[in-house]
Design an enzyme around this catalytic site. Structure first.
Site, PDB file in Angstrom:
ATOM      1  N   ARG A 153      36.219  20.605  61.134  1.00 47.67           N
ATOM      2  CA  ARG A 153      35.176  19.574  61.186  1.00 47.67           C
ATOM      3  C   ARG A 153      35.840  18.201  61.240  1.00 47.67           C
ATOM      4  O   ARG A 153      36.527  17.803  60.297  1.00 47.67           O
ATOM      5  CB  ARG A 153      34.266  19.681  59.963  1.00 47.67           C
ATOM      6  CG  ARG A 153      33.077  18.725  59.982  1.00 47.67           C
ATOM      7  CD  ARG A 153      32.161  18.994  58.780  1.00 47.67           C
ATOM      8  NE  ARG A 153      30.968  18.169  58.836  1.00 47.67           N
ATOM      9  CZ  ARG A 153      30.871  16.945  58.312  1.00 47.67           C
ATOM     10  NH1 ARG A 153      31.910  16.410  57.690  1.00 47.67           N
ATOM     11  NH2 ARG A 153      29.740  16.269  58.397  1.00 47.67           N
TER      12      ARG A 153
ATOM     13  N   SER B 157      23.186  25.270  61.747  1.00 47.09           N
ATOM     14  CA  SER B 157      22.734  24.842  60.423  1.00 47.09           C
ATOM     15  C   SER B 157      21.209  24.796  60.390  1.00 47.09           C
ATOM     16  O   SER B 157      20.589  24.234  61.295  1.00 47.09           O
ATOM     17  CB  SER B 157      23.286  23.450  60.091  1.00 47.09           C
ATOM     18  OG  SER B 157      24.682  23.470  59.998  1.00 47.09           O
TER      19      SER B 157
ATOM     20  N   LYS C   5      28.163  15.689  51.821  1.00 43.41           N
ATOM     21  CA  LYS C   5      26.996  15.153  52.511  1.00 43.41           C
ATOM     22  C   LYS C   5      25.959  14.744  51.469  1.00 43.41           C
ATOM     23  O   LYS C   5      24.988  15.453  51.226  1.00 43.41           O
ATOM     24  CB  LYS C   5      26.403  16.200  53.457  1.00 43.41           C
ATOM     25  CG  LYS C   5      27.242  16.468  54.697  1.00 43.41           C
ATOM     26  CD  LYS C   5      26.482  17.357  55.682  1.00 43.41           C
ATOM     27  CE  LYS C   5      27.246  17.535  56.967  1.00 43.41           C
ATOM     28  NZ  LYS C   5      26.489  18.353  57.954  1.00 43.41           N
TER      29      LYS C   5
END
Length: 213
Positions: free
Chosen positions: A42, A111, A140
């Site tokens: 990521r 997701s 997050k």
């Protein structure tokens, strides 16, 4: 390569914020030595060229340890580096478009946070789902929480593997028992650890316990 449920057991998602004493590649190899069953790269800040170079290096490590290598969000880089898969969110390229662009053989993860999103993602070609945040997460902080009942409902509504993500660590992982998840995805619990290899061994054992219940 398509998605094998066993490869979702301990799903490690990289985070550059923890790079320091070790390079990202060194951290990933420690995770693989400790039993990570899947690696997702990521990167939100790198240029495509730097992302691609890094992806090629980490793909080699994943091949060495025979685990799937997934690229987050960047379909172009995923295809160019020959990754095993691509993972997209609700605000990235739509699953059906990714499938059309990437082809049938690439693993596609999506997701989701609701049953409706989960069912649609499976219909549009997803091979597995990432559901979260199941706990509060520093990775997050603005992510909406997914209640336990919703996680359980999602697991019951689809036939593809479901991976829980978001704020999971050794202290709360047992709370996912009985939800029906097929795997646990972790970021800081792995890459923020002082001893990544040892922590992965512990987390893999705990994940197996969750899957049994």
């Amino acid at each position: 390569m398509r998605c094998d449920k066993k490869s979702m057991l301990l799903y490690a998602v990289t985070d550059r914020r923890w790079v320091g004493r070790q390079t990202l590649c060194e951290q990933v190899e420690c995770a693989l030595k400790g039993g990570a069953t899947c690696i997702q790269l990521r990167e939100k800040e790198l240029s495509d060229a730097d992302f691609l170079r890094e992806a090629l290096d980490i793909k080699k490590l994943c091949r060495k340890y025979h685990v799937p290598f997934i690229v987050n969000d960047n379909v172009k880089v995923a295809i160019e580096c020959g990754a095993d898969g691509i993972h997209v969110g609700q605000h990235d390229m739509q699953a059906e478009d990714v499938r059309e662009y990437a082809g049938e053989n690439m693993i596609l993860g999506v997701s989701v946070q609701t049953v409706e999103q989960a069912v649609l993602a499976e219909k549009n070609g997803a091979d597995y789902l990432g559901v979260g945040a199941v706990f509060t997460t520093s990775t997050k902080p603005d992510a909406d929480a997914v209640p336990r009942d919703m996680l359980k409902a999602i697991c019951g509504a689809v036939s593809i593997p479901v991976v829980a993500i978001g704020g999971i660590n050794r202290h709360n992982i047992s709370q996912l028992s009985g939800t029906g998840v097929d795997g646990i995805a972790l970021v800081s619990a792995i890459f923020g650890s002082e001893d990544i290899e040892r922590e992965c061994r512990n987390l893999r054992a705990l994940s197996k316990e969750v899957m049994r219940t």
